[in-house]
Motif scaffolding. Sequence first.
Motif, short mmCIF file in Angstrom:
data_model
loop_
_atom_site.label_atom_id
_atom_site.label_comp_id
_atom_site.label_asym_id
_atom_site.label_seq_id
_atom_site.Cartn_x
_atom_site.Cartn_y
_atom_site.Cartn_z
N GLY A 1 0.80 -1.23 0.00
CA GLY A 1 0.00 0.00 0.00
C GLY A 1 0.83 1.27 0.00
N ARG A 2 0.20 2.34 0.54
CA ARG A 2 0.77 3.66 0.33
C ARG A 2 1.93 4.00 1.25
N THR A 3 2.13 3.19 2.32
CA THR A 3 3.11 3.63 3.30
C THR A 3 3.66 2.48 4.14
N GLY B 1 2.33 4.04 12.46
CA GLY B 1 2.26 4.21 13.91
C GLY B 1 1.27 3.27 14.56
N ALA B 2 1.08 3.49 15.85
CA ALA B 2 0.10 2.70 16.60
C ALA B 2 -1.27 2.92 15.98
N ASP B 3 -2.18 1.99 16.20
CA ASP B 3 -3.54 2.14 15.68
C ASP B 3 -4.31 3.05 16.63
N GLY C 1 5.91 7.32 14.27
CA GLY C 1 5.58 6.85 15.61
C GLY C 1 6.06 5.43 15.82
N GLY C 2 5.11 4.56 16.24
CA GLY C 2 5.45 3.16 16.47
C GLY C 2 6.07 2.51 15.23
N GLY C 3 5.74 3.02 14.04
CA GLY C 3 6.32 2.50 12.80
C GLY C 3 7.82 2.75 12.76
N GLU D 1 -10.71 16.06 12.02
CA GLU D 1 -10.22 16.62 10.74
C GLU D 1 -10.40 15.61 9.61
N ARG D 2 -10.24 14.35 9.92
CA ARG D 2 -10.42 13.32 8.88
C ARG D 2 -11.90 13.06 8.62
N GLU D 3 -12.69 13.10 9.67
CA GLU D 3 -14.14 12.92 9.53
C GLU D 3 -14.73 14.06 8.67
N LEU E 1 -13.69 15.33 6.17
CA LEU E 1 -13.52 15.12 4.73
C LEU E 1 -14.65 14.28 4.16
N LYS E 2 -15.42 13.65 5.07
CA LYS E 2 -16.53 12.82 4.59
C LYS E 2 -17.76 13.73 4.51
N ILE E 3 -18.21 13.94 3.31
CA ILE E 3 -19.27 14.94 3.13
C ILE E 3 -20.63 14.30 3.33
N GLY F 1 -9.15 21.06 -1.62
CA GLY F 1 -8.75 21.75 -0.38
C GLY F 1 -7.60 21.03 0.28
N LYS F 2 -7.68 19.73 0.34
CA LYS F 2 -6.61 18.95 0.97
C LYS F 2 -5.32 19.07 0.15
N ARG F 3 -5.48 19.03 -1.17
CA ARG F 3 -4.31 19.16 -2.04
C ARG F 3 -3.63 20.51 -1.84
N1 CAA Z 1 -4.10 4.62 13.27
C1 CAA Z 1 -5.27 4.32 12.69
N2 CAA Z 1 -5.73 4.93 11.59
C2 CAA Z 1 -4.96 5.89 11.06
C3 CAA Z 1 -3.72 6.25 11.60
C4 CAA Z 1 -3.28 5.56 12.75
N3 CAA Z 1 -2.11 5.81 13.33
N4 CAA Z 1 -3.19 7.23 10.84
C5 CAA Z 1 -4.06 7.47 9.87
N5 CAA Z 1 -5.13 6.67 9.99
C6 CAA Z 1 -6.31 6.59 9.12
C7 CAA Z 1 -7.06 7.92 9.09
O1 CAA Z 1 -7.97 8.00 10.17
C8 CAA Z 1 -7.73 7.84 7.75
O2 CAA Z 1 -8.84 7.00 7.90
P1 CAA Z 1 -10.19 7.26 7.07
O3 CAA Z 1 -9.80 7.20 5.64
O4 CAA Z 1 -11.10 6.21 7.53
O5 CAA Z 1 -10.61 8.63 7.47
C9 CAA Z 1 -6.72 7.10 6.88
O6 CAA Z 1 -5.84 6.45 7.79
C10 CAA Z 1 -5.90 8.00 6.00
O7 CAA Z 1 -5.32 9.03 6.81
P2 CAA Z 1 -5.05 10.47 6.22
O8 CAA Z 1 -6.29 11.02 5.61
O9 CAA Z 1 -4.39 11.24 7.29
O10 CAA Z 1 -4.05 10.13 5.01
P3 CAA Z 1 -2.79 10.91 4.51
O11 CAA Z 1 -2.27 10.14 3.36
O12 CAA Z 1 -3.10 12.35 4.33
O13 CAA Z 1 -1.73 10.84 5.68
C11 CAA Z 1 -0.43 9.81 7.42
C12 CAA Z 1 -1.18 9.62 6.08
C13 CAA Z 1 0.79 10.72 7.17
C14 CAA Z 1 0.03 8.48 7.87
C15 CAA Z 1 -1.36 10.50 8.43
O14 CAA Z 1 -2.56 9.76 8.49
C16 CAA Z 1 -0.80 10.56 9.83
O15 CAA Z 1 -0.05 11.47 10.13
N6 CAA Z 1 -1.25 9.64 10.69
C17 CAA Z 1 -0.93 9.68 12.10
C18 CAA Z 1 0.41 9.12 12.36
C19 CAA Z 1 0.69 9.13 13.83
O16 CAA Z 1 0.36 10.03 14.55
N7 CAA Z 1 1.34 8.06 14.27
C20 CAA Z 1 1.71 7.94 15.65
C21 CAA Z 1 0.64 7.22 16.41
S1 CAA Z 1 1.08 7.07 18.12
C22 CAA Z 1 2.32 5.94 18.11
O17 CAA Z 1 2.59 5.32 17.14
C23 CAA Z 1 3.10 5.74 19.39
C24 CAA Z 1 2.49 4.84 20.34
O18 CAA Z 1 2.63 3.65 20.28
C25 CAA Z 1 1.80 5.38 21.50
#
Ligand code: CAA
Length: 697
Positions: free
Chosen positions: A60-62, A66-68, A105-107, A278-280, A282-284, A464-466
């Motif tokens: 996938g994209r990444t 990080g943690a869920d 983060g956790g990643g 902020e993510r919610e 985006l859902k219109i 807007g996001k772009r």
């Molecule tokens: N856990 C679960 N869902 C996540 C997530 C996460 N960490 N990060 C993103 N998502 C979900 C979003 O809610 C969104 O879901 P929907 O499509 O259902 O709304 C979807 O992934 C896509 O997210 P974005 O719209 O933000 O996509 P993007 O491509 O613009 O950005 C990203 C991708 C850069 C990964 C961005 O989502 C981001 O910054 N995520 C948070 C990363 C983060 O904070 N990680 C640290 C978590 S805490 C941790 O890891 C430490 C610990 O153990 C305590």
Amino acid sequence: MTELLATTVSVTKQGNILVATVDNPPVNALSHSVRSGLIEAVKALESDAEARAMVIVCEGRTFIAGADIHEFKKPMVAPLLGEVIDTLDAATKPIVAAIHGTALGGGLEVALACSYRIALEGSKVGLPEVKLGILPGSGGTVRLPRLAGVEQALAMISEGGQISARDALEKGIVDEVVSGDLKAAAFAFTGKVIADGARLRRTSDLPVPAFDAAVLETSRAALAKKYKGFKAPLVAVDLMTMVTETPVVEAIALEYKTCKELLVSPQSKALRHIFAAEREALKIDGVDAEVKPRDVSKVAIVGPGTMGRGIAACFLNIGIPVTLIGLTDEGLATAVKAIGKIYEGSVKRGSLSTEEMERRMALLTPTTSYDGIGDVDLVIEAVTEDMAVKKDVFAKLDAVLRNDAIIATNTSFLDIEELAGSSRNPARVAGMHFFNPANVMKLLENVRAARTAAVVLATITTLGKRLGKVPVMVGRSEGFVANRMLSKRTREAQFLLEDGATPQQVDRVLTAFGFPIGPFALADLAGMDIMAAARAARVARMSPREQQCNIVDRLVAAGRLGQKSGAGYYVYDENRKASHDPAVDELLDAHRRERGFTARAISDDEILERCLFAMVNEAARILDEGAAARPGDIDVIWTNGFGFPTYLGGPMFYADQVGLPKVKAALDKYAGLVGDQYFKPAALIERLVAEGRGFYG
Ligand code: CAA
């Protein structure tokens, strides 16, 4: 290739290399199944005598982002991330993390616990936990300084920024940056590791590099200023101090304890709420997720004034050509110069190269004619706030645009339905309400009219996001959401002056609450003439008390136009430092005398409650009318538009934390004190209190 496991982590084997592939869309977060799967993968590596090393790669994209976050609300189920990290760290064969997208983060903690890290060109790494009000809890603060040094690690952990793969290579966080096929590059890299004897290289075995201890204290002071009110950045400094003095195992335990404490803090709850909202947003509402947004690759902007210039810069920044339409060549020349100045400022600050500035400016075409815009995908109308003028622009646009081109108005208070109705194709009309300065402000209020097509709504949201904005869809409403709520705070701030408060008292209370600037300092910054014009546009629809509360007009009459004239609610020195001015006390006294008010001592609580709850009350009406779809949208609007502290979660989240019964009691009290017409609790608040619920249920 052999399929060994079939969860969100699958393990395959190629020669003597195992490949653990994480596949947990959308961002490969470390959900329970991923944590279990990674531990199983290490077990598979250990138990396979033939396997010499393992690669962790993501679909996938990444890479793992990080943690869920969705699991934070529930009790965590073992194995926890710490166990995964310990297992990776304890592996007896080298593991290589192959990063693409973002390792966050956790990643990143997973990657740091591997022996080696390679990253695809263009990928990024970071520890953004602080943005969620927490800190890394699985060794990030302990391992990162061992690779990158204390200063760099502290910068990344305390501010949560991402750095590029190239920077990460330079700082020692990754071992190689590759391009093209990541998996192939990972095999090649791991092959070399095996050929070199499959040496382990545990980050936790490394010493903390020497550093200047003064850095920690300097950072603490700088962070306290930059992130005023935020707790986690300062705790990051404490953690980093501890890490440099404590053996690894104890340091990891202390880090985990700190992260757990922060996770249940009100600030973390509020910040996670904003992340989700902020993510919610985006859902219109009412638009199927299947509706595909149209591509926008060429735009026109009508109106080369302040807003038009800022909006043009937003598009040029992302490489979209802009035709800027104005009435006169002189006006356009001034606009082009002003846009150039925006970029010259960035070049001076070193954030933009001269070549990039020239590339962006070359995308700008100023013109007085509508003839050349037949092929644009979108036009943003940013002419004066006059219905007749805007309708005339709409007619001209209808005559030249493609049928599927979108017309968006940047109006901040005119009726979107009337404007849309004036187009021969109302389905193509929406609002895109930018905030000044448009190239800086994050908030974008997109506005839907009754007949706006779903594809148009989806397109302006994606766009807007772009553009790097935080878009929120709102509906018909005077002043939409942001300004409609702001007008209630402005009203109360003015009334408070009549009642006896001073501008400095109101500003002090609201900045102590967490706003970056108080309403009166803000008015001085915006310019009193602008404030007076905005008031004049609305005055006919105001209550008698508001109509007569003309302090702004008095300031203009006294030549006090704000910072630009050296005096407004405050007086300013040559460095624009504000001071109290007794002349303003006199002006206020005169106003009170004329209007029959006797100044009384006003408590800070009254100031805060009147300013905030007047807004919350209006927001409840906005929700009831459907002009905002969700309370979260309002929180996103206020945290991104007017500096409502994100660590308090926005006005609606804050009201729920205070408790709606308390909010209602305060509204009742001020209804008695200031007037029912200003503070009568909104029907929604009455209903929610009666049902024992908050805005968030
Ligand atoms: N856990 C679960 N869902 C996540 C997530 C996460 N960490 N990060 C993103 N998502 C979900 C979003 O809610 C969104 O879901 P929907 O499509 O259902 O709304 C979807 O992934 C896509 O997210 P974005 O719209 O933000 O996509 P993007 O491509 O613009 O950005 C990203 C991708 C850069 C990964 C961005 O989502 C981001 O910054 N995520 C948070 C990363 C983060 O904070 N990680 C640290 C978590 S805490 C941790 O890891 C430490 C610990 O153990 C305590």
